[in-house]
Design a protein around this motif. Structure first.
Motif, mmCIF file in Angstrom:
data_model
loop_
_atom_site.group_PDB
_atom_site.id
_atom_site.type_symbol
_atom_site.label_atom_id
_atom_site.label_comp_id
_atom_site.label_asym_id
_atom_site.label_seq_id
_atom_site.Cartn_x
_atom_site.Cartn_y
_atom_site.Cartn_z
ATOM 1 N N GLU A 1 7.655 -6.970 -4.542
ATOM 2 C CA GLU A 1 7.923 -6.899 -6.120
ATOM 3 C C GLU A 1 6.330 -6.715 -6.564
ATOM 4 N N GLU A 2 5.629 -5.763 -6.118
ATOM 5 C CA GLU A 2 4.468 -5.784 -6.858
ATOM 6 C C GLU A 2 3.925 -3.930 -6.865
ATOM 7 N N ILE A 3 2.873 -4.004 -7.404
ATOM 8 C CA ILE A 3 2.525 -2.417 -7.569
ATOM 9 C C ILE A 3 1.129 -2.198 -6.697
ATOM 10 N N ASP A 4 1.047 -1.291 -5.830
ATOM 11 C CA ASP A 4 0.175 -1.061 -5.032
ATOM 12 C C ASP A 4 -0.660 0.233 -5.411
ATOM 13 N N PHE A 5 -1.866 0.130 -6.059
ATOM 14 C CA PHE A 5 -2.570 0.917 -6.598
ATOM 15 C C PHE A 5 -3.541 1.715 -5.662
ATOM 16 N N ALA A 6 -3.868 3.005 -5.648
ATOM 17 C CA ALA A 6 -4.687 3.693 -4.710
ATOM 18 C C ALA A 6 -5.595 4.930 -5.656
ATOM 19 N N GLU A 7 -6.742 5.031 -5.063
ATOM 20 C CA GLU A 7 -7.610 6.135 -5.818
ATOM 21 C C GLU A 7 -7.639 7.165 -5.137
#
Length: 379
Positions: free
Chosen positions: A135-141
């Motif tokens: 239940e978390e957000i994974d950020f990518a660039e």
């Protein structure tokens, strides 16, 4: 080092210049080998397109450079994942990429932005995906170089799925033949569409948090804080996109952007604005929930303190009663102890009224103490 001639249109310009004969360019490094540990290679895929149709899929960077020189009217779309420094410098030498943009792509950890270096656009995007299990957000660039006849994507993370973007564009040759700017639109659209599941997941988290707050879950404060930090990162990913897309739309007339592509980009801008507003609303909601939680915790602590105070008051009342009766019972004990001492020379030993006097004295003392304690509400 001689620079490879530009044979396609400038970014956002549809009228192509007259073709020039290709010249041999600088030697390129051999394509990277597939890692033995099963990880994704740096060069994910390189494809050449002409008029929106795939014409060739080179095996590596060197073959891509050679094929693009042999087909000067084509467009190269090169996708890389966590490329090496040597690969980035090779691309910079071949396509004339600005050193500052190359440095940003190499280091990563950049804010979303759009910068123009001559005929090349450099775009940085922050993609996001919602992970259900933790239940978390994974950020990518994602870094994108857009030139007259090339698109280079550099991924630092799992999102977004550019293979799906490539398939979508190949299924729409009329859109793909508009050139690199159409690919940029498709990538922007994929990144923005990827925000929708994140928004839905965060909304569910906030609903759960509200339930936990009023249920008195002791771990809810930590969850609110962690989700608030993720919303800060989400804001940093979405808010700059609004200005970036408005900047692109401001250049429609200057660069002769296709009318259909303009409509697509406006649609993406609307979605970004909507998402940014939702994220702002989430931050505000979490702030209010945190305030409500702090109020409920304070009320609960006050109730506990009140209960402790009431228990202490009741305990004090009991101690008063016990102390009062102990004092009342101590008075006759004292008198009896004095008269019970076995000494020959005591003034009252031969007094005829000594015994009644001792009883009366005990009764008077006990009665007096009783009424004194009763008057003080100790009994």
């Amino acid at each position: 080092m001689p620079e490879r001639p530009r044979t396609r249109r400038s970014v956002w310009r549809r009228t192509p210049p007259p073709p020039e004969p290709p010249r041999p360019g600088p030697p390129a490094p051999a394509p990277p080998q597939q890692p033995e540990n099963g990880e994704v290679a740096s060069v994910v895929q390189a494809v050449l397109y002409r008029d929106g149709v795939r014409v060739y899929a080179p095996a590596g960077l060197a073959e891509t450079y050679r094929a693009l020189r042999e087909r000067p009217a084509g467009m190269a779309w090169i996708g890389l994942a966590r490329p090496t420094e040597a690969e980035l410098h090779s691309l910079a030498a071949e396509f004339g990429l600005h050193p500052l943009a190359v440095e940003d792509a190499k280091e990563a950890h950049q804010r979303p932005k759009l910068e123009r270096y001559g005929e090349t656009l450099f775009v940085v995007l922050r993609a996001a995906r919602y992970l259900d299990a933790p239940e978390e957000i994974d950020f990518a660039e994602l870094h994108i170089f857009i030139g007259p006849d090339f698109v280079i994507t550099v991924r630092h993370g799992a999102a977004p799925d550019l293979s799906a973007v490539r398939r979508r564009m190949e299924d729409s040759p009329d859109l793909l033949k508009l050139g690199p700017e159409a690919v940029l639109y498709a990538i922007l659209d994929a990144v923005v569409d990827g925000y929708a599941p994140v928004v839905s997941g965060v909304q569910n988290d906030i609903d759960e948090i509200e339930t936990e707050v009023f249920r008195g879950d002791p771990e809810v404060s930590r969850r609110i804080y962690e989700l608030s930090r993720e919303m800060v990162e989400f804001q940093r990913a979405t808010r700059p996109l609004v200005g970036m897309l408005h900047g692109l739309m401001a250049g429609f007339s200057k660069y002769g952007t296709d009318d259909e592509l303009q409509r697509y980009l406006r649609d993406v801008a609307d979605h970004v604005t909507h998402t940014s507003e939702r994220v702002d609303g989430f931050r505000q909601a979490l702030t209010e929930i945190l305030t409500v939680n702090a109020t409920l915790v304070t009320q609960q602590q006050n109730a506990e303190m009140r209960a402790l105070a009431e228990a202490g008051f009741e305990q004090n009342e009991e101690i008063k009663k016990i102390s009062s009766w102990a004092a009342i019972l101590f008075a006759p004990t004292l008198v009896g102890t004095i008269y019970g001492m076995n000494f020959r020379e005591m003034p009252e030993l031969h007094w005829a009224l000594g015994y009644p006097f001792a009883l009366v004295l005990m009764a008077v003392v006990c009665t007096s103490l009783y009424f004194i304690f009763k008057g003080k509400d100790w009994l």
